[in-house]
Scaffold this motif. Sequence first.
Motif, PDB file in Angstrom:
ATOM      1  N   CYS A 130       0.856  -1.176   0.000  1.00  0.00           N
ATOM      2  CA  CYS A 130       0.000   0.000   0.000  1.00  0.00           C
ATOM      3  C   CYS A 130       0.898   1.233   0.000  1.00  0.00           C
ATOM      4  O   CYS A 130       1.767   1.386   0.867  1.00  0.00           O
ATOM      5  N   ASN A 157      -0.718   4.286  -0.467  1.00  0.00           N
ATOM      6  CA  ASN A 157      -1.772   5.302  -0.490  1.00  0.00           C
ATOM      7  C   ASN A 157      -1.446   6.500   0.403  1.00  0.00           C
ATOM      8  O   ASN A 157      -0.875   6.349   1.484  1.00  0.00           O
ATOM      9  N   CYS A 194      -1.828   7.017   7.139  1.00  0.00           N
ATOM     10  CA  CYS A 194      -1.780   6.265   5.877  1.00  0.00           C
ATOM     11  C   CYS A 194      -0.362   5.756   5.660  1.00  0.00           C
ATOM     12  O   CYS A 194       0.597   6.251   6.254  1.00  0.00           O
ATOM     13  N   CYS A 195      -0.251   4.767   4.807  1.00  0.00           N
ATOM     14  CA  CYS A 195       1.029   4.102   4.607  1.00  0.00           C
ATOM     15  C   CYS A 195       2.099   5.026   4.029  1.00  0.00           C
ATOM     16  O   CYS A 195       3.286   4.885   4.341  1.00  0.00           O
ATOM     17  N   LEU A 200      -5.424  -0.519   1.340  1.00  0.00           N
ATOM     18  CA  LEU A 200      -5.841  -1.898   1.607  1.00  0.00           C
ATOM     19  C   LEU A 200      -6.760  -1.973   2.827  1.00  0.00           C
ATOM     20  O   LEU A 200      -7.068  -3.050   3.307  1.00  0.00           O
ATOM     21  N   ASP A 201      -7.145  -0.799   3.315  1.00  0.00           N
ATOM     22  CA  ASP A 201      -8.144  -0.664   4.385  1.00  0.00           C
ATOM     23  C   ASP A 201      -7.668  -1.221   5.733  1.00  0.00           C
ATOM     24  O   ASP A 201      -8.469  -1.704   6.528  1.00  0.00           O
ATOM     25  N   VAL A 222       1.410  -1.249   5.489  1.00  0.00           N
ATOM     26  CA  VAL A 222       1.089  -2.664   5.330  1.00  0.00           C
ATOM     27  C   VAL A 222       1.475  -3.183   3.951  1.00  0.00           C
ATOM     28  O   VAL A 222       1.476  -2.450   2.968  1.00  0.00           O
TER      29      VAL A 222
END
Length: 102
Positions: A11, A13, A21-22, A57-58, A65
Amino acid sequence: MSYYQYHVFFCINQREGGAQCCSNFGAQELRDYAKQRIKSLKLDGKHKIRINNAGCLDRCDEGPVIVIYPDEVWYTYIDKDDIDEIISEHLIKGKVVERLRI
Ligand code: FES
């Protein structure tokens, strides 16, 4: 049988408004590092190991992740040492790195 031996999704994002966020944890840089390492180890190519970007990827709160298929194993990571361990243990030896698993 899966098309790739291992298909790894990072991820990368970036979320709006400062939400976790990642991308805030160097996801793009470490994805690029993983891709380069797999290539230099000659583990890339048809039916071998594929490193891909992914959108969210939520699992943002657990990030950054990655998920590895076909094993369906999720990891988080902090630095290049963690990526090296995932490569050497999981992608080369087939052993799950429990300390990084989420
Ligand atoms: S931003 Fe990476 S899982 Fe949502």
